[in-house]
Design an enzyme around this catalytic site. Structure first.
Site, PDB file in Angstrom:
ATOM      1  N   ARG A 135      -9.871   0.461   8.916  1.00 12.72           N
ATOM      2  CA  ARG A 135      -9.335  -0.855   9.271  1.00 12.72           C
ATOM      3  C   ARG A 135     -10.328  -1.688  10.049  1.00 12.72           C
ATOM      4  NH1 ARG A 135      -3.509   0.418   9.137  1.00 12.72           N
ATOM      5  NH2 ARG A 135      -2.466  -1.564   9.456  1.00 12.72           N
TER       6      ARG A 135
ATOM      7  N   LYS B 261       0.844  -1.212   0.000  1.00 14.62           N
ATOM      8  CA  LYS B 261       0.000   0.000   0.000  1.00 14.62           C
ATOM      9  C   LYS B 261       0.877   1.260   0.000  1.00 14.62           C
ATOM     10  CE  LYS B 261      -1.981  -1.170   3.930  1.00 14.62           C
ATOM     11  NZ  LYS B 261      -1.248  -2.430   4.231  1.00 14.62           N
TER      12      LYS B 261
ATOM     13  N   ARG C 102      12.095  -4.927   5.026  1.00 16.16           N
ATOM     14  CA  ARG C 102      11.820  -3.517   4.693  1.00 16.16           C
ATOM     15  C   ARG C 102      12.648  -2.552   5.551  1.00 16.16           C
ATOM     16  NH1 ARG C 102       5.741  -1.716   5.393  1.00 16.16           N
ATOM     17  NH2 ARG C 102       6.033  -2.749   7.372  1.00 16.16           N
TER      18      ARG C 102
ATOM     19  N   ARG D 138      -0.097  -8.794  13.530  1.00 17.53           N
ATOM     20  CA  ARG D 138      -0.724  -7.819  12.609  1.00 17.53           C
ATOM     21  C   ARG D 138      -1.541  -8.535  11.545  1.00 17.53           C
ATOM     22  NH1 ARG D 138       4.571  -4.778  11.032  1.00 17.53           N
ATOM     23  NH2 ARG D 138       3.325  -3.868   9.362  1.00 17.53           N
TER      24      ARG D 138
ATOM     25  N   ARG E 256      11.274  -0.329  11.108  1.00 19.07           N
ATOM     26  CA  ARG E 256      10.157  -0.117  12.035  1.00 19.07           C
ATOM     27  C   ARG E 256      10.205  -1.116  13.182  1.00 19.07           C
ATOM     28  NH1 ARG E 256       4.904   0.382   8.201  1.00 19.07           N
ATOM     29  NH2 ARG E 256       4.029  -0.846   9.905  1.00 19.07           N
TER      30      ARG E 256
HETATM   31  P1  AP5 Z   1       4.858  -1.622   1.858  1.00 22.94           P
HETATM   32  O1  AP5 Z   1       4.415  -0.833   0.680  1.00 22.94           O
HETATM   33  O2  AP5 Z   1       5.686  -0.912   2.870  1.00 22.94           O
HETATM   34  O3  AP5 Z   1       3.616  -2.364   2.536  1.00 22.94           O
HETATM   35  P2  AP5 Z   1       2.303  -1.799   3.197  1.00 22.94           P
HETATM   36  O4  AP5 Z   1       1.141  -2.473   2.560  1.00 22.94           O
HETATM   37  O5  AP5 Z   1       2.291  -0.288   3.207  1.00 22.94           O
HETATM   38  O6  AP5 Z   1       2.488  -2.420   4.641  1.00 22.94           O
HETATM   39  P3  AP5 Z   1       2.537  -1.810   6.092  1.00 22.94           P
HETATM   40  O7  AP5 Z   1       3.292  -2.816   6.925  1.00 22.94           O
HETATM   41  O8  AP5 Z   1       3.059  -0.402   6.119  1.00 22.94           O
HETATM   42  O9  AP5 Z   1       1.044  -1.805   6.434  1.00 22.94           O
HETATM   43  P4  AP5 Z   1       0.416  -1.925   7.790  1.00 22.94           P
HETATM   44  O10 AP5 Z   1      -0.980  -1.798   7.364  1.00 22.94           O
HETATM   45  O11 AP5 Z   1       0.751  -3.073   8.638  1.00 22.94           O
HETATM   46  O12 AP5 Z   1       1.115  -0.723   8.607  1.00 22.94           O
HETATM   47  P5  AP5 Z   1       0.599   0.731   8.990  1.00 22.94           P
HETATM   48  O13 AP5 Z   1       1.777   1.622   8.991  1.00 22.94           O
HETATM   49  O14 AP5 Z   1      -0.600   1.118   8.219  1.00 22.94           O
HETATM   50  O15 AP5 Z   1       5.654  -2.903   1.336  1.00 22.94           O
HETATM   51  C1  AP5 Z   1       6.328  -3.761   2.235  1.00 22.94           C
HETATM   52  C2  AP5 Z   1       7.709  -4.136   1.667  1.00 22.94           C
HETATM   53  O16 AP5 Z   1       7.513  -4.982   0.528  1.00 22.94           O
HETATM   54  C3  AP5 Z   1       8.530  -2.942   1.195  1.00 22.94           C
HETATM   55  O17 AP5 Z   1       9.858  -3.138   1.575  1.00 22.94           O
HETATM   56  C4  AP5 Z   1       8.405  -2.958  -0.338  1.00 22.94           C
HETATM   57  O18 AP5 Z   1       9.597  -2.543  -0.957  1.00 22.94           O
HETATM   58  C5  AP5 Z   1       8.135  -4.424  -0.629  1.00 22.94           C
HETATM   59  N1  AP5 Z   1       7.182  -4.584  -1.719  1.00 22.94           N
HETATM   60  C6  AP5 Z   1       6.044  -3.864  -1.937  1.00 22.94           C
HETATM   61  N2  AP5 Z   1       5.423  -4.290  -3.052  1.00 22.94           N
HETATM   62  C7  AP5 Z   1       6.167  -5.339  -3.510  1.00 22.94           C
HETATM   63  C8  AP5 Z   1       6.051  -6.225  -4.627  1.00 22.94           C
HETATM   64  N3  AP5 Z   1       5.026  -6.106  -5.491  1.00 22.94           N
HETATM   65  N4  AP5 Z   1       7.002  -7.178  -4.801  1.00 22.94           N
HETATM   66  C9  AP5 Z   1       8.040  -7.293  -3.919  1.00 22.94           C
HETATM   67  N5  AP5 Z   1       8.217  -6.471  -2.860  1.00 22.94           N
HETATM   68  C10 AP5 Z   1       7.291  -5.527  -2.658  1.00 22.94           C
HETATM   69  O19 AP5 Z   1       0.082   0.479  10.503  1.00 22.94           O
HETATM   70  C11 AP5 Z   1       0.977   0.171  11.556  1.00 22.94           C
HETATM   71  C12 AP5 Z   1       0.195   0.026  12.856  1.00 22.94           C
HETATM   72  O20 AP5 Z   1      -0.452   1.269  13.194  1.00 22.94           O
HETATM   73  C13 AP5 Z   1      -0.954  -1.001  12.849  1.00 22.94           C
HETATM   74  O21 AP5 Z   1      -0.483  -2.304  13.114  1.00 22.94           O
HETATM   75  C14 AP5 Z   1      -1.867  -0.438  13.960  1.00 22.94           C
HETATM   76  O22 AP5 Z   1      -1.394  -0.783  15.240  1.00 22.94           O
HETATM   77  C15 AP5 Z   1      -1.736   1.069  13.800  1.00 22.94           C
HETATM   78  N6  AP5 Z   1      -2.773   1.644  12.911  1.00 22.94           N
HETATM   79  C16 AP5 Z   1      -2.562   2.210  11.678  1.00 22.94           C
HETATM   80  N7  AP5 Z   1      -3.726   2.607  11.139  1.00 22.94           N
HETATM   81  C17 AP5 Z   1      -4.687   2.295  12.028  1.00 22.94           C
HETATM   82  C18 AP5 Z   1      -6.109   2.429  12.017  1.00 22.94           C
HETATM   83  N8  AP5 Z   1      -6.761   2.973  10.974  1.00 22.94           N
HETATM   84  N9  AP5 Z   1      -6.797   1.961  13.095  1.00 22.94           N
HETATM   85  C19 AP5 Z   1      -6.159   1.430  14.153  1.00 22.94           C
HETATM   86  N10 AP5 Z   1      -4.828   1.249  14.221  1.00 22.94           N
HETATM   87  C20 AP5 Z   1      -4.091   1.682  13.168  1.00 22.94           C
END
Ligand code: AP5
Length: 213
Positions: free
Chosen positions: A88, A13, A127, A172, A161
């Protein structure tokens, strides 16, 4: 253009949001990034969020809804925005509908990045990002052109992270399965949801997304 990116942790994402931001010239609203900034500041929200995030659980809906509502109202969202990480839960999805209705806005597309769960752990554990400009990299899939030098800003310091460890990732993923995946049908029913193969290479995933516009 108002977009929503859906998919499990590590689906890509954040990676695809970068390309969409550049293409449509609209900001990425990543609730994960907002929470990490609050943790770094040591604000009350940050103190509360830190423990929850390190456990791989979700920050309470009320806090997240307030945060995103305020953010969507800011001037840089006038031309549109890319939601990444919100909603979410069912409560967040319903609150978003109400929030957008009140602001006379709508989501133009909901992009669901579909991936095999087995690939996600490897993606997340590998990552890292530039400590200066936050550009994202991966040990295997997305290395900087010059080793240990950020392509975007030339920085030489990188960070990982706290929640990108094997144990927290499992938690997660479980949270995603139980609380976030159930909101997908909410967006399927009105034809705005586009399913994208997130197992292809990063550039191909981006091309497939843009082909829908
Ligand atoms: P990347 O693009 O970084 O993945 P992502 O989908 O953004 O994953 P996240 O881990 O950031 O999502 P998340 O939802 O767990 O975390 P968030 O920060 O929102 O890609 C990952 C890696 O793969 C990268 O290194 C990239 O290079 C590689 N890659 C990407 N595409 C690829 C491909 N096609 N092929 C190969 N490699 C690839 O949330 C963190 C925490 O915050 C949550 O756990 C929760 O505690 C809290 N939180 C956030 N939002 C909320 C909410 N709305 N409500 C409640 N709690 C929340």
């Amino acid at each position: 253009m108002n977009l929503l990116l859906l998919g499990p942790p590590g689906a890509g994402k954040g990676t695809q949001a970068q390309r969409l931001m550049a293409h449509f010239e609209i900001p990425q609203l990543s609730t994960g990034e907002m929470l990490r900034a609050a943790v770094a500041e040591g604000s009350d929200l940050g103190k509360q969020a830190k423990i929850i995030m390190e456990a791989g659980e979700l920050v309470p809906d009320g806090l997240m809804i307030g945060l995103i509502s305020a953010r969507i109202g800011q001037a840089d969202c006038a031309k549109g925005f890319i939601l990444d990480g919100f909603p979410r839960t069912t409560a967040q999805a319903e609150a978003l509908d109400v929030m957008l209705d009140k602001k006379k806005l709508a989501l133009d597309k909901v992009i669901h990045i579909v991936v095999d769960e087995e690939a996600l752990i490897e993606r997340i554990i590998g990552r890292y990002s530039c400590a200066n400009c936050a550009a994202g990299y991966h040990d295997q899939f997305q290395q900087p052109i010059c080793k240990d030098v950020c392509d975007q800003c030339g920085g030489e310091n990188f960070s990982r992270r706290k929640d990108d460890n094997r144990e927290t990732v499992q938690s997660r993923l479980k949270t995603y399965r139980e609380q976030t995946a159930p909101i997908i049908p909410h967006y399927e029913s009105d034809g705005r949801l586009v399913a994208i193969d997130g197992m292809a290479e990063i550039v191909s995933v981006g091309d497939e997304i843009l082909a829908h516009f």
